[in-house]
Design an enzyme around this catalytic site. Structure first.
Site, short mmCIF file in Angstrom:
data_model
loop_
_atom_site.label_atom_id
_atom_site.label_comp_id
_atom_site.label_asym_id
_atom_site.label_seq_id
_atom_site.Cartn_x
_atom_site.Cartn_y
_atom_site.Cartn_z
NE ARG A 139 49.19 42.81 76.65
CZ ARG A 139 48.64 42.27 75.35
NH1 ARG A 139 47.57 41.53 75.66
NH2 ARG A 139 48.90 42.53 74.01
CB SER A 140 44.13 43.53 75.33
OG SER A 140 43.15 43.33 74.04
#
Length: 373
Positions: free
Chosen positions: A230-231
């Site tokens: 994520r990210s």
């Protein structure tokens, strides 16, 4: 999206994060709102002070419930206190001594809550280049009771902690019948703060070490392992999936194609990037980030790939997701949430009831989770 401070989208977005994490026990809206009302917009000391006040209050409630023999109440209070301590440290500079102390309280609360998980939280150490990386292993829940469960390695980004991943869909994976491993990888959490291990562009190395560990777990089917990032972890996961062919699937919850582009686009993150890369200055950080690029890498991914991204992402523009998708040469899917729709902001904090099921159901399908999971 709820905006506590309409005149400042970034501060409002940061407040949305713990509110969204409440869906898995990481906060409660009214507690958070009351703390936010006492903050002064733009005053990072007031942010620290009010989050810390709230964290200490809820931590105390956890201790009282613990002493009174109420483990469920203690668990729930400790989980919220953990995340409130996490948000107290968020705006502190890396060199601020309060950051490590507040972080340590965050971890202590999570582990105190973990004593009352079923089964209790298991702390693990993943062998890595002559040392170890700290993590947690969660056995799969809701399985049919037979055989080994598929495994999922969930990799955080530039600032998220392994503890916080529980609130960011980690529990959703466990409930769907996946055994979950979360680790403070190089440049993250305890690994950065207490062991001085900074990030690296060739993230297939630490990810490979974590997959090795998962495959050694007797509860895990070593042939059914997926990776989720994520990210900034969207870069880490895509990079690792390109070179480690043991993965059954790879999902990206907020893409990142190029580290320098993030540095240039979103100045508030520059000190964090300096810290996690071990750079001596902001200019040095930008130079080091040139190696953090998926150019010439994404087309090597051979497992199924899912990318979820929002078109209102003000940190990492949707072009990162589109370019990652366009250059992939595998079975792939791109879900872009349109402006104004739930899920359209960075990492979809405004739409977890929509994005978390889409993400983890896709993973469950690719991992052939058994009926009954």
């Amino acid at each position: 999206m709820f905006t506590m401070w309409p005149q400042d989208f970034d501060w409002s977005w940061h407040l949305i994060r713990p509110i969204a994490e409440g869906i898995y026990g990481g906060g409660e809206f009214n507690e958070i709102y009351r703390a936010a009302e006492r903050m002064t917009l733009g005053d990072r000391e007031s942010w620290y002070r009010e989050w810390l006040r709230l964290a200490e209050e809820i931590d105390g409630r956890g201790g009282q419930a613990d002493a009174a023999g109420h483990p469920i109440s203690a668990r729930d209070h400790y989980l919220r206190a953990c995340n409130y301590y996490r948000w107290a440290e968020f705006f502190l500079l890396p060199e601020d001594p309060r950051r490590v102390h507040t972080y340590d309280r965050c971890v202590a609360c999570f582990r105190a809550a973990g004593r009352y998980f079923t089964p209790p939280l298991e702390q693990v150490e993943v062998p890595y280049e002559g040392t170890t990386l700290p993590g947690y292993f969660y056995p799969a829940m809701n399985t049919d009771g037979g055989g080994q469960a598929p495994g999922l390695l969930y990799v955080a980004g530039a600032d998220v902690l392994k503890e916080e991943l529980y609130f960011l869909g980690g529990r959703a994976a466990i409930e769907r019948g996946m055994a979950l491993l979360v680790v403070d990888m190089p440049g993250q959490g305890e690994t950065l703060r207490h062991r001085g291990i900074v990030s690296r562009h060739d993230y297939e190395v630490p990810v490979g070490a974590a997959i090795d560990y998962l495959q050694r777990r007797p509860e895990v089917d070593g042939g059914r392992i997926a990776l989720l990032g994520r990210s900034f972890g969207g870069y880490y996961a895509a990079r690792a999936a390109a070179f480690d062919k043991r993965l059954r699937a790879c999902a990206i919850f907020g893409a990142l194609y190029d580290g320098v582009d993030l540095y240039d686009t979103y100045p508030p993150i520059r000190n964090q990037l300096r810290w996690l890369t071990g750079a001596k200055s902001l200019e040095d950080a930008r130079e080091r980030l040139k190696a953090f690029s998926l150019k010439g890498v994404v087309d090597k991914i051979s497992c199924p790939l899912l990318i979820i991204h929002g078109e209102d992402d003000h940190l990492v523009p949707a072009r990162h997701a589109q370019r990652t998708y366009d250059e992939a040469r595998t079975d792939k899917q791109l879900i872009l949430y349109k402006p104004g729709e739930p899920g359209s902001i960075h990492c979809s904090y405004d739409g977890f009831p929509y994005t978390i099921p889409a993400l983890f159901d896709w993973l469950a399908d690719r991992l052939s989770v058994r009926p009954g999971a």
